[in-house]
Design a protein around this motif. Structure first.
Motif, PDB file in Angstrom:
ATOM      1  N   VAL A 120      -0.796   2.464  -2.238  1.00  0.00           N
ATOM      2  CA  VAL A 120      -2.027   1.686  -2.236  1.00  0.00           C
ATOM      3  C   VAL A 120      -2.553   1.635  -3.666  1.00  0.00           C
ATOM      4  O   VAL A 120      -2.545   2.647  -4.374  1.00  0.00           O
ATOM      5  CB  VAL A 120      -3.081   2.324  -1.307  1.00  0.00           C
ATOM      6  CG1 VAL A 120      -4.460   1.697  -1.505  1.00  0.00           C
ATOM      7  CG2 VAL A 120      -2.643   2.176   0.143  1.00  0.00           C
ATOM      8  N   LEU A 121      -3.012   0.486  -4.115  1.00  0.00           N
ATOM      9  CA  LEU A 121      -3.537   0.353  -5.470  1.00  0.00           C
ATOM     10  C   LEU A 121      -4.922   0.986  -5.554  1.00  0.00           C
ATOM     11  O   LEU A 121      -5.793   0.723  -4.728  1.00  0.00           O
ATOM     12  CB  LEU A 121      -3.628  -1.124  -5.868  1.00  0.00           C
ATOM     13  CG  LEU A 121      -4.171  -1.399  -7.281  1.00  0.00           C
ATOM     14  CD1 LEU A 121      -3.217  -0.853  -8.341  1.00  0.00           C
ATOM     15  CD2 LEU A 121      -4.385  -2.900  -7.492  1.00  0.00           C
ATOM     16  N   LEU A 122      -5.129   1.807  -6.577  1.00  0.00           N
ATOM     17  CA  LEU A 122      -6.418   2.438  -6.828  1.00  0.00           C
ATOM     18  C   LEU A 122      -6.938   1.945  -8.176  1.00  0.00           C
ATOM     19  O   LEU A 122      -6.228   2.006  -9.179  1.00  0.00           O
ATOM     20  CB  LEU A 122      -6.280   3.959  -6.846  1.00  0.00           C
ATOM     21  CG  LEU A 122      -7.571   4.772  -7.019  1.00  0.00           C
ATOM     22  CD1 LEU A 122      -8.532   4.535  -5.852  1.00  0.00           C
ATOM     23  CD2 LEU A 122      -7.265   6.260  -7.148  1.00  0.00           C
ATOM     24  N   VAL A 123      -8.174   1.476  -8.191  1.00  0.00           N
ATOM     25  CA  VAL A 123      -8.790   0.945  -9.408  1.00  0.00           C
ATOM     26  C   VAL A 123     -10.114   1.671  -9.628  1.00  0.00           C
ATOM     27  O   VAL A 123     -11.017   1.582  -8.796  1.00  0.00           O
ATOM     28  CB  VAL A 123      -9.058  -0.565  -9.298  1.00  0.00           C
ATOM     29  CG1 VAL A 123      -9.691  -1.091 -10.589  1.00  0.00           C
ATOM     30  CG2 VAL A 123      -7.778  -1.324  -8.983  1.00  0.00           C
ATOM     31  N   SER A 124     -10.230   2.392 -10.725  1.00  0.00           N
ATOM     32  CA  SER A 124     -11.483   3.092 -11.021  1.00  0.00           C
ATOM     33  C   SER A 124     -12.243   2.373 -12.127  1.00  0.00           C
ATOM     34  O   SER A 124     -11.663   2.017 -13.154  1.00  0.00           O
ATOM     35  CB  SER A 124     -11.222   4.532 -11.458  1.00  0.00           C
ATOM     36  OG  SER A 124     -12.429   5.142 -11.897  1.00  0.00           O
ATOM     37  N   PRO A 125     -13.548   2.184 -11.942  1.00  0.00           N
ATOM     38  CA  PRO A 125     -14.329   1.547 -13.001  1.00  0.00           C
ATOM     39  C   PRO A 125     -14.619   2.472 -14.167  1.00  0.00           C
ATOM     40  O   PRO A 125     -14.929   2.009 -15.264  1.00  0.00           O
ATOM     41  CB  PRO A 125     -15.628   1.152 -12.294  1.00  0.00           C
ATOM     42  CG  PRO A 125     -15.774   2.157 -11.199  1.00  0.00           C
ATOM     43  CD  PRO A 125     -14.361   2.440 -10.738  1.00  0.00           C
ATOM     44  N   SER A 126     -14.492   3.815 -13.956  1.00  0.00           N
ATOM     45  CA  SER A 126     -14.998   4.711 -14.992  1.00  0.00           C
ATOM     46  C   SER A 126     -14.264   6.039 -15.161  1.00  0.00           C
ATOM     47  O   SER A 126     -14.669   6.844 -16.000  1.00  0.00           O
ATOM     48  CB  SER A 126     -16.477   5.022 -14.708  1.00  0.00           C
ATOM     49  OG  SER A 126     -16.644   5.565 -13.407  1.00  0.00           O
ATOM     50  N   ALA A 127     -13.213   6.309 -14.417  1.00  0.00           N
ATOM     51  CA  ALA A 127     -12.478   7.572 -14.579  1.00  0.00           C
ATOM     52  C   ALA A 127     -11.705   7.529 -15.899  1.00  0.00           C
ATOM     53  O   ALA A 127     -10.813   6.716 -16.071  1.00  0.00           O
ATOM     54  CB  ALA A 127     -11.527   7.792 -13.411  1.00  0.00           C
ATOM     55  N   ALA A 128     -12.044   8.432 -16.823  1.00  0.00           N
ATOM     56  CA  ALA A 128     -11.536   8.316 -18.190  1.00  0.00           C
ATOM     57  C   ALA A 128     -10.580   9.412 -18.615  1.00  0.00           C
ATOM     58  O   ALA A 128     -10.119   9.426 -19.758  1.00  0.00           O
ATOM     59  CB  ALA A 128     -12.719   8.278 -19.168  1.00  0.00           C
ATOM     60  N   TYR A 151       4.818   8.828 -11.652  1.00  0.00           N
ATOM     61  CA  TYR A 151       4.214   9.121 -10.357  1.00  0.00           C
ATOM     62  C   TYR A 151       3.279   8.011  -9.888  1.00  0.00           C
ATOM     63  O   TYR A 151       3.274   7.641  -8.717  1.00  0.00           O
ATOM     64  CB  TYR A 151       3.460  10.446 -10.433  1.00  0.00           C
ATOM     65  CG  TYR A 151       2.886  10.890  -9.109  1.00  0.00           C
ATOM     66  CD1 TYR A 151       3.717  11.324  -8.082  1.00  0.00           C
ATOM     67  CD2 TYR A 151       1.513  10.872  -8.875  1.00  0.00           C
ATOM     68  CE1 TYR A 151       3.203  11.721  -6.857  1.00  0.00           C
ATOM     69  CE2 TYR A 151       0.987  11.280  -7.654  1.00  0.00           C
ATOM     70  CZ  TYR A 151       1.836  11.698  -6.650  1.00  0.00           C
ATOM     71  OH  TYR A 151       1.324  12.084  -5.448  1.00  0.00           O
ATOM     72  N   THR A 152       2.484   7.476 -10.810  1.00  0.00           N
ATOM     73  CA  THR A 152       1.481   6.468 -10.415  1.00  0.00           C
ATOM     74  C   THR A 152       1.659   5.138 -11.121  1.00  0.00           C
ATOM     75  O   THR A 152       0.806   4.273 -11.031  1.00  0.00           O
ATOM     76  CB  THR A 152       0.068   6.978 -10.719  1.00  0.00           C
ATOM     77  OG1 THR A 152      -0.055   7.207 -12.136  1.00  0.00           O
ATOM     78  CG2 THR A 152      -0.224   8.261  -9.974  1.00  0.00           C
ATOM     79  N   LYS A 153       2.752   4.964 -11.836  1.00  0.00           N
ATOM     80  CA  LYS A 153       2.925   3.740 -12.611  1.00  0.00           C
ATOM     81  C   LYS A 153       2.907   2.522 -11.687  1.00  0.00           C
ATOM     82  O   LYS A 153       3.671   2.427 -10.736  1.00  0.00           O
ATOM     83  CB  LYS A 153       4.232   3.783 -13.390  1.00  0.00           C
ATOM     84  CG  LYS A 153       4.340   2.707 -14.454  1.00  0.00           C
ATOM     85  CD  LYS A 153       5.563   2.933 -15.329  1.00  0.00           C
ATOM     86  CE  LYS A 153       5.680   1.883 -16.419  1.00  0.00           C
ATOM     87  NZ  LYS A 153       6.881   2.107 -17.248  1.00  0.00           N
ATOM     88  N   GLY A 154       1.991   1.597 -11.989  1.00  0.00           N
ATOM     89  CA  GLY A 154       1.861   0.404 -11.167  1.00  0.00           C
ATOM     90  C   GLY A 154       1.000   0.590  -9.947  1.00  0.00           C
ATOM     91  O   GLY A 154       0.855  -0.331  -9.139  1.00  0.00           O
ATOM     92  N   ARG A 185       2.025  -2.916  -6.642  1.00  0.00           N
ATOM     93  CA  ARG A 185       2.595  -3.093  -7.983  1.00  0.00           C
ATOM     94  C   ARG A 185       2.557  -4.550  -8.431  1.00  0.00           C
ATOM     95  O   ARG A 185       2.438  -4.833  -9.629  1.00  0.00           O
ATOM     96  CB  ARG A 185       4.011  -2.529  -8.018  1.00  0.00           C
ATOM     97  CG  ARG A 185       4.040  -1.002  -7.989  1.00  0.00           C
ATOM     98  CD  ARG A 185       5.404  -0.426  -8.278  1.00  0.00           C
ATOM     99  NE  ARG A 185       5.337   1.010  -8.530  1.00  0.00           N
ATOM    100  CZ  ARG A 185       5.489   1.943  -7.597  1.00  0.00           C
ATOM    101  NH1 ARG A 185       5.742   1.586  -6.339  1.00  0.00           N
ATOM    102  NH2 ARG A 185       5.403   3.230  -7.909  1.00  0.00           N
ATOM    103  N   LYS A 186       2.622  -5.467  -7.495  1.00  0.00           N
ATOM    104  CA  LYS A 186       2.502  -6.883  -7.859  1.00  0.00           C
ATOM    105  C   LYS A 186       1.066  -7.229  -8.236  1.00  0.00           C
ATOM    106  O   LYS A 186       0.827  -8.048  -9.130  1.00  0.00           O
ATOM    107  CB  LYS A 186       3.006  -7.760  -6.718  1.00  0.00           C
ATOM    108  CG  LYS A 186       4.518  -7.688  -6.535  1.00  0.00           C
ATOM    109  CD  LYS A 186       5.009  -8.639  -5.453  1.00  0.00           C
ATOM    110  CE  LYS A 186       6.536  -8.567  -5.332  1.00  0.00           C
ATOM    111  NZ  LYS A 186       7.049  -9.471  -4.279  1.00  0.00           N
ATOM    112  N   ILE A 187       0.100  -6.617  -7.559  1.00  0.00           N
ATOM    113  CA  ILE A 187      -1.300  -6.826  -7.938  1.00  0.00           C
ATOM    114  C   ILE A 187      -1.553  -6.216  -9.312  1.00  0.00           C
ATOM    115  O   ILE A 187      -2.232  -6.814 -10.160  1.00  0.00           O
ATOM    116  CB  ILE A 187      -2.245  -6.221  -6.880  1.00  0.00           C
ATOM    117  CG1 ILE A 187      -2.029  -6.888  -5.529  1.00  0.00           C
ATOM    118  CG2 ILE A 187      -3.706  -6.387  -7.313  1.00  0.00           C
ATOM    119  CD1 ILE A 187      -2.782  -6.237  -4.386  1.00  0.00           C
ATOM    120  N   PHE A 188      -0.985  -5.037  -9.553  1.00  0.00           N
ATOM    121  CA  PHE A 188      -1.091  -4.376 -10.852  1.00  0.00           C
ATOM    122  C   PHE A 188      -0.528  -5.280 -11.948  1.00  0.00           C
ATOM    123  O   PHE A 188      -1.152  -5.475 -13.006  1.00  0.00           O
ATOM    124  CB  PHE A 188      -0.338  -3.050 -10.812  1.00  0.00           C
ATOM    125  CG  PHE A 188      -0.294  -2.309 -12.130  1.00  0.00           C
ATOM    126  CD1 PHE A 188      -1.251  -1.357 -12.429  1.00  0.00           C
ATOM    127  CD2 PHE A 188       0.716  -2.546 -13.049  1.00  0.00           C
ATOM    128  CE1 PHE A 188      -1.208  -0.654 -13.641  1.00  0.00           C
ATOM    129  CE2 PHE A 188       0.766  -1.864 -14.255  1.00  0.00           C
ATOM    130  CZ  PHE A 188      -0.199  -0.911 -14.553  1.00  0.00           C
TER     131      PHE A 188
END
Length: 426
Positions: free
Chosen positions: A127-135, A147-150, A338-341
């Motif tokens: 599942v795609l995870l998108v964080s606005p602020s995790a730095a 492990y998390t590429k894409g 990965r396609k959305i990424f």
């Protein structure tokens, strides 16, 4: 292929089915909905940030929906609260994936909660995870290890990149030679501080790191430690709650007014609560291109919707991260993470039709995507670039404090930021 009034092909219906959209039997294409999970800190220690990040994300959703939606369908966010707790974030992410069937989750805010849901839920489930602020740089490390590429990207620059920029502002713009770097002792602050001091010392400066814990009952010992070798300035890499107490103690203990406020403490609200005019001459650094018409439109829309101006850190990052994600979902036309990424990377890369977060801009973007044309999204925070590891390069705004007001000073563009990072990141 037949198109609707938005220039959409009949792929909308297929797209709806592929993303487990809520399409009622016999309903028209215009009635379909696409779900996206939203998992932010609405309570807990980062509630103030999470609540306003949600408001900004909702503005982006409203803009895309008004222009035609994703795949011709209305975006319907399913909002859950992480409570700023990693275990809660994991359980909520599981509920979004297993019970609600979402394939994209927006959130969370902090690096700690985000990395917990990434490791335990979203990456294993593809599942795609998108964080606005995790730095934290931990996300970069996981991506480089494969492990998390894409499967993950963010809307804010990694502290691995931002540390050298903070050092550059302190050493070359403020001209300080000796600073105390006080940082919050968590996944965000530890790496941020290490990258900042390495770059600052490489630029010929002297610095010392002083950590603090966010749940400390008192911060005077932190300030006493920071002042013992008589630094000429304070670089504060903190969260608002503890940062306010530290800065007040710093001033009351006779610390110099020379301060640099970074990221989540680089706001007018923080200045008001921490010293006001006593901080005159200070500096700030944060992600946002405030000198742009798109930012002014964002402020106007935020005021109209919520009856006040945006003043919380990462609001603009949240807006752009959501807008990019929705446009990428539309372009990908599939639930494949990965396609959305890949689509997100493409629409933030230079070249093609430049589109901005305006009613006309979102409409033009969706129409161009429907015709198979390349677009380049330039948003509220300016031109972002997402690399293969999900890291972002973005403009950085430098501010100055005068008469108790945090004013715009200069924008460091993407190319300038990349150059600083390239030459000073060790």
């Amino acid at each position: 292929m037949k198109q609707d009034k938005h220039g959409r092909s009949a792929r909308s219906t297929a797209f709806a089915g592929g993303l487990a959209l809520l399409l009622a039997a016999g309903a028209s294409q215009a009635a379909c909905k696409v779900n996206i999970g939203v998992l932010l800190a609405l309570t807990g220690s980062m509630a103030e940030i999470g609540q306003d990040n949600l408001r900004s994300a909702q503005l982006a959703i409203k803009g895309v929906n008004a222009a035609g939606g994703v795949g011709g369908c209305t975006v319907d966010p399913i909002v859950y609260d992480s409570q700023t707790e990693p275990t809660v974030a994991v359980n909520q992410a599981k509920a979004l994936v297993d019970l609600k069937g979402v394939r994209v989750i927006f959130g969370s805010n902090s690096s700690g909660t985000t990395i917990a849901e990434l490791r335990s839920v979203t990456a294993p489930a593809k599942v795609l995870l998108v964080s606005p602020s995790a730095a934290s740089t931990s996300f970069t490390k996981l991506a480089k290890e494969g492990y998390t590429k894409g499967l993950f990207y963010r809307g804010v620059m990694s502290v691995g990149g931002e540390g050298p920029v903070v050092a550059y502002v302190a050493r070359h713009m403020a001209g300080w030679k000796h600073v105390a770097i006080v940082y919050v002792n968590n996944a965000f602050g530890v790496t941020y501080a290490k990258e900042t001091i390495k770059a600052f010392e490489a630029m010929g400066g002297k610095a010392r790191l002083i950590p603090y814990n966010s749940d400390q009952p008192d911060y005077q010992s932190i300030v006493t430690d920071a002042l013992k070798d008589k630094p000429e300035a304070l670089v504060l890499l903190a969260h608002p709650k503890g940062g306010q107490a530290i800065l007040r103690d710093w001033l009351q203990s006779g610390g110099p007014q020379h301060v640099l406020l970074a990221d989540s403490v680089a706001t007018q609200q923080f200045v008001d609560k921490s010293g006001g005019k006593l901080l005159d001459g200070g500096w700030s650094i944060k992600d946002a291109a405030v000198k742009s018409p798109w930012y002014e439109l964002y402020r106007k829309n935020f005021m109209a919707a919520y009856k006040r101006t945006p003043h919380i850190p990462y609001d603009t990052n949240s807006y752009d991260a959501m807008a990019i994600t929705l446009l990428a979902m539309d372009k990908a036309g599939t639930q494949d993470a990965r396609k959305i990424f890949a689509a997100a990377r493409e629409i933030t890369a230079p070249g093609g039709l430049v589109v901005h977060p305006t009613p006309a801009g979102f409409k033009a973007a969706l129409e161009a995507i429907a015709k198979g044309k390349k677009i380049h999204y330039v948003g509220v925070t300016g031109a972002l670039r997402i690399n293969e590891y999900g890291d972002v390069s973005n403009p950085v705004v430098v501010g100055r404090i005068k008469d108790g007001k945090l004013d715009y000073y200069k924008t460091l563009g993407v190319d300038e930021v990349d150059s600083i990072v390239k030459h000073h990141k060790l």
